[in-house]
Design a protein around this motif. Structure first.
Motif, PDB file in Angstrom:
ATOM      1  N   ILE A 195     -20.681   0.817   5.816  1.00  0.00           N
ATOM      2  CA  ILE A 195     -19.843  -0.114   6.590  1.00  0.00           C
ATOM      3  C   ILE A 195     -18.967  -0.944   5.666  1.00  0.00           C
ATOM      4  CG2 ILE A 195     -19.931  -2.204   8.019  1.00  0.00           C
ATOM      5  CD1 ILE A 195     -22.315  -0.900   9.476  1.00  0.00           C
ATOM      6  N   LEU A 196     -19.566  -1.448   4.577  1.00  0.00           N
ATOM      7  CA  LEU A 196     -18.807  -2.273   3.632  1.00  0.00           C
ATOM      8  C   LEU A 196     -17.634  -1.484   3.050  1.00  0.00           C
ATOM      9  CD1 LEU A 196     -21.521  -4.280   1.670  1.00  0.00           C
ATOM     10  CD2 LEU A 196     -19.725  -5.188   3.157  1.00  0.00           C
ATOM     11  N   LEU A 197     -17.928  -0.293   2.588  1.00  0.00           N
ATOM     12  CA  LEU A 197     -16.894   0.543   1.970  1.00  0.00           C
ATOM     13  C   LEU A 197     -15.808   0.928   2.971  1.00  0.00           C
ATOM     14  CD1 LEU A 197     -19.032   2.769  -0.347  1.00  0.00           C
ATOM     15  CD2 LEU A 197     -17.014   1.493  -1.049  1.00  0.00           C
ATOM     16  N   LEU A 198     -16.244   1.315   4.163  1.00  0.00           N
ATOM     17  CA  LEU A 198     -15.271   1.728   5.176  1.00  0.00           C
ATOM     18  C   LEU A 198     -14.367   0.580   5.601  1.00  0.00           C
ATOM     19  CD1 LEU A 198     -17.051   4.244   7.548  1.00  0.00           C
ATOM     20  CD2 LEU A 198     -15.184   4.651   5.984  1.00  0.00           C
ATOM     21  N   SER A 199     -14.967  -0.633   5.728  1.00  0.00           N
ATOM     22  CA  SER A 199     -14.124  -1.766   6.143  1.00  0.00           C
ATOM     23  C   SER A 199     -13.077  -2.054   5.076  1.00  0.00           C
ATOM     24  CB  SER A 199     -14.968  -2.992   6.456  1.00  0.00           C
ATOM     25  OG  SER A 199     -15.638  -3.403   5.297  1.00  0.00           O
ATOM     26  N   GLY A 200     -13.487  -1.937   3.804  1.00  0.00           N
ATOM     27  CA  GLY A 200     -12.520  -2.114   2.717  1.00  0.00           C
ATOM     28  C   GLY A 200     -11.418  -1.082   2.784  1.00  0.00           C
ATOM     29  N   MET A 201     -11.818   0.167   3.006  1.00  0.00           N
ATOM     30  CA  MET A 201     -10.841   1.240   3.067  1.00  0.00           C
ATOM     31  C   MET A 201      -9.895   1.088   4.252  1.00  0.00           C
ATOM     32  SD  MET A 201     -12.984   4.543   1.865  1.00  0.00           S
ATOM     33  CE  MET A 201     -11.963   5.744   2.668  1.00  0.00           C
ATOM     34  N   PHE A 202     -10.444   0.661   5.374  1.00  0.00           N
ATOM     35  CA  PHE A 202      -9.584   0.483   6.559  1.00  0.00           C
ATOM     36  C   PHE A 202      -8.572  -0.620   6.333  1.00  0.00           C
ATOM     37  CE2 PHE A 202     -12.702   2.815   9.304  1.00  0.00           C
ATOM     38  CZ  PHE A 202     -11.800   3.793   9.667  1.00  0.00           C
ATOM     39  N   ARG A 203      -9.017  -1.665   5.599  1.00  0.00           N
ATOM     40  CA  ARG A 203      -8.074  -2.747   5.323  1.00  0.00           C
ATOM     41  C   ARG A 203      -6.914  -2.222   4.471  1.00  0.00           C
ATOM     42  NH1 ARG A 203     -11.032  -7.605   3.564  1.00  0.00           N
ATOM     43  NH2 ARG A 203     -10.307  -7.144   1.478  1.00  0.00           N
ATOM     44  N   LEU A 204      -7.283  -1.416   3.475  1.00  0.00           N
ATOM     45  CA  LEU A 204      -6.241  -0.813   2.638  1.00  0.00           C
ATOM     46  C   LEU A 204      -5.282   0.018   3.483  1.00  0.00           C
ATOM     47  CD1 LEU A 204      -7.989   0.381  -0.619  1.00  0.00           C
ATOM     48  CD2 LEU A 204      -5.966  -1.041  -0.445  1.00  0.00           C
ATOM     49  N   PHE A 205      -5.849   0.825   4.360  1.00  0.00           N
ATOM     50  CA  PHE A 205      -5.032   1.683   5.224  1.00  0.00           C
ATOM     51  C   PHE A 205      -4.102   0.850   6.091  1.00  0.00           C
ATOM     52  CE2 PHE A 205      -7.810   5.501   4.722  1.00  0.00           C
ATOM     53  CZ  PHE A 205      -6.787   6.377   4.422  1.00  0.00           C
ATOM     54  N   SER A 206      -4.656  -0.219   6.662  1.00  0.00           N
ATOM     55  CA  SER A 206      -3.839  -1.018   7.578  1.00  0.00           C
ATOM     56  C   SER A 206      -2.737  -1.745   6.822  1.00  0.00           C
ATOM     57  CB  SER A 206      -4.700  -1.974   8.394  1.00  0.00           C
ATOM     58  OG  SER A 206      -4.870  -3.184   7.742  1.00  0.00           O
ATOM     59  N   THR A 207      -3.050  -2.225   5.583  1.00  0.00           N
ATOM     60  CA  THR A 207      -2.002  -2.868   4.780  1.00  0.00           C
ATOM     61  C   THR A 207      -0.888  -1.872   4.477  1.00  0.00           C
ATOM     62  OG1 THR A 207      -3.815  -4.038   3.732  1.00  0.00           O
ATOM     63  CG2 THR A 207      -1.638  -4.374   2.797  1.00  0.00           C
ATOM     64  N   ASN A 208      -1.293  -0.675   4.081  1.00  0.00           N
ATOM     65  CA  ASN A 208      -0.311   0.362   3.787  1.00  0.00           C
ATOM     66  C   ASN A 208       0.567   0.664   4.990  1.00  0.00           C
ATOM     67  OD1 ASN A 208      -1.265   0.552   1.247  1.00  0.00           O
ATOM     68  ND2 ASN A 208      -2.125   2.603   1.439  1.00  0.00           N
ATOM     69  N   LEU A 209      -0.069   0.709   6.136  1.00  0.00           N
ATOM     70  CA  LEU A 209       0.665   1.007   7.367  1.00  0.00           C
ATOM     71  C   LEU A 209       1.666  -0.109   7.675  1.00  0.00           C
ATOM     72  CD1 LEU A 209       0.675   3.166   9.623  1.00  0.00           C
ATOM     73  CD2 LEU A 209      -0.749   1.610  10.942  1.00  0.00           C
ATOM     74  N   THR A 210       1.213  -1.377   7.479  1.00  0.00           N
ATOM     75  CA  THR A 210       2.105  -2.517   7.721  1.00  0.00           C
ATOM     76  C   THR A 210       3.318  -2.444   6.806  1.00  0.00           C
ATOM     77  OG1 THR A 210       0.082  -3.752   8.070  1.00  0.00           O
ATOM     78  CG2 THR A 210       2.111  -5.023   8.034  1.00  0.00           C
ATOM     79  N   ILE A 211       3.055  -2.203   5.509  1.00  0.00           N
ATOM     80  CA  ILE A 211       4.151  -2.135   4.540  1.00  0.00           C
ATOM     81  C   ILE A 211       5.107  -1.006   4.906  1.00  0.00           C
ATOM     82  CG2 ILE A 211       4.727  -1.658   2.126  1.00  0.00           C
ATOM     83  CD1 ILE A 211       2.206  -3.127   1.325  1.00  0.00           C
ATOM     84  N   TRP A 212       4.542   0.113   5.288  1.00  0.00           N
ATOM     85  CA  TRP A 212       5.375   1.275   5.635  1.00  0.00           C
ATOM     86  C   TRP A 212       6.279   0.967   6.829  1.00  0.00           C
ATOM     87  CZ3 TRP A 212       5.088   4.666   9.990  1.00  0.00           C
ATOM     88  CH2 TRP A 212       5.906   5.805   9.865  1.00  0.00           C
ATOM     89  N   THR A 213       5.686   0.334   7.860  1.00  0.00           N
ATOM     90  CA  THR A 213       6.470  -0.026   9.051  1.00  0.00           C
ATOM     91  C   THR A 213       7.580  -0.998   8.674  1.00  0.00           C
ATOM     92  OG1 THR A 213       4.317  -0.007  10.120  1.00  0.00           O
ATOM     93  CG2 THR A 213       6.173  -0.636  11.481  1.00  0.00           C
ATOM     94  N   LYS A 214       7.206  -1.996   7.867  1.00  0.00           N
ATOM     95  CA  LYS A 214       8.151  -3.017   7.454  1.00  0.00           C
ATOM     96  C   LYS A 214       9.335  -2.374   6.733  1.00  0.00           C
ATOM     97  CE  LYS A 214       8.394  -7.133   4.917  1.00  0.00           C
ATOM     98  NZ  LYS A 214       8.157  -8.227   4.198  1.00  0.00           N
ATOM     99  N   GLU A 215       9.013  -1.482   5.827  1.00  0.00           N
ATOM    100  CA  GLU A 215      10.053  -0.815   5.051  1.00  0.00           C
ATOM    101  C   GLU A 215      10.961   0.028   5.925  1.00  0.00           C
ATOM    102  OE1 GLU A 215       9.445   1.391   1.108  1.00  0.00           O
ATOM    103  OE2 GLU A 215       7.720   0.080   1.396  1.00  0.00           O
ATOM    104  N   LYS A 216      10.352   0.681   6.907  1.00  0.00           N
ATOM    105  CA  LYS A 216      11.117   1.519   7.817  1.00  0.00           C
ATOM    106  C   LYS A 216      12.149   0.691   8.581  1.00  0.00           C
ATOM    107  CE  LYS A 216      10.161   4.555  11.348  1.00  0.00           C
ATOM    108  NZ  LYS A 216       9.324   4.953  12.400  1.00  0.00           N
ATOM    109  N   HIS A 217      11.687  -0.462   9.110  1.00  0.00           N
ATOM    110  CA  HIS A 217      12.598  -1.356   9.824  1.00  0.00           C
ATOM    111  C   HIS A 217      13.660  -1.898   8.883  1.00  0.00           C
ATOM    112  CE1 HIS A 217      10.620  -1.560  13.709  1.00  0.00           C
ATOM    113  NE2 HIS A 217       9.461  -1.558  13.080  1.00  0.00           N
TER     114      HIS A 217
END
Lengths: 169, 130
Positions: free
Chosen positions: A23-45
């Motif tokens: 759970i600890l590792l996955l939550s960390g990984m999901f946070r990374l994924f979500s940050t990446n997704l946010t940055i990607w969306t931001k850049e796209k806009h």
């Protein structure tokens, strides 16, 4: 019944440690994924509005450079007359298209004559468009262009400002 | 008859997670770098357009203006009404073109700082004194 003895299972404590770590590792990984997704969306806009401003400016600049004469109806509408008599008007639309930059091509006075068509150049995201006459309104020699584009979802604004000299006037 | 089951040990799984996390962090760094590049590209677009404006407005000057300059000359920003963004530093220099005495070489240079690094963009054109 003999086989049962051979089976080894996990102990409860082992399972609990394993689940906690996962759970600890996955939550960390999901946070990374979500940050990446946010940055990607931001850049796209960001690149979308950047491109819109650049293309709009380039399009208007090209028309100004090859204009025969230029008329500023008001600071938000620029009319360019070509050698052929065709006029191109750059202005924002109205109503639900109030944020779209249009190029209205009027060929009624052109040789050969044609009709009038309104061509959208950008998406519906241009929040401000203004033209400035240089050196003064009565004797225009160059036109300043200011375009502001706002992204609807992020609210991010981009403003570009440039000017074009009318060579053939 | 059941064989002895071979699975992964907890340590192996942990190591694999660690490796995956490291890879993901590296990928994130790439995203952040791309964001910074995007910002730099934005500055280039803005400054290029402003430099173009300066050069285009200078085209309104008659040949007599160019003939009367004492070279090298530092030309001020042509649009008096405009307040330039403070992060950019614009300079316009007029020098004598080497091979042709009737041409003035004008260079608009924009410089700005981004993350302790200096960036610049320079546009050059020629104006005739005739």
């Amino acid at each position: 019944m003999k086989n049962i003895k051979l089976q080894h299972g996990f102990m409860l404590i082992e399972l609990m440690i394993c689940i906690t770590l996962t759970i600890l590792l996955l939550s960390g990984m999901f946070r990374l994924f979500s940050t990446n997704l946010t940055i990607w969306t931001k850049e796209k806009h960001h690149s979308a509005i950047e491109q819109t401003t650049r293309i709009a400016i380039d399009k208007i600049m090209r028309e100004i450079r090859y204009a025969h004469s230029i008329r500023l109806t008001d600071t938000n509408s620029l009319t360019i007359t070509k050698i052929s008599g065709e006029t191109n008007t750059f202005q924002l639309g109205s109503g639900t298209h109030a944020k779209t930059l249009y190029m209205i091509i009027d060929k009624t006075a052109a040789i050969p004559a044609g009709g009038i068509s309104a061509n959208p150049i950008t998406e519906n995201i241009v929040t401000s468009l203004s033209f400035t006459p240089y050196p003064e309104a009565v004797a225009i020699q160059a036109v300043g262009i200011t375009i502001e584009v706002t992204d609807q979802s992020t609210g991010e604004k981009q403003t570009l400002n440039t000017a074009g000299y009318i060579w053939n006037q | 008859m059941k064989k002895v089951q071979k699975g992964y040990i907890l340590t192996e799984i942990l190591v694999s997670f660690l490796i995956m996390s490291l890879a993901l962090i590296a990928i994130s760094a790439m995203f952040i770098q791309a964001l910074q590049m995007d910002m730099i590209a934005h500055h280039y677009t803005v400054t290029s357009n402003l430099a173009q404006k300066q050069l285009e407005l200078l085209k309104m000057r008659p040949p007599a203006f160019w003939a009367g300059l004492s070279l090298p000359y530092n030309i001020p920003w042509q649009d008096d009404t405009q307040i330039l963004p403070a992060i950019y530093n614009f300079t316009t220099n007029a020098i004598q073109q080497e091979s042709n005495p009737h041409l003035i070489e004008v260079t608009v240079t924009a410089t700005w700082q981004e993350k302790d690094k200096e960036y610049s963009v320079a546009f050059t054109t020629f104006y005739s004194t005739l």
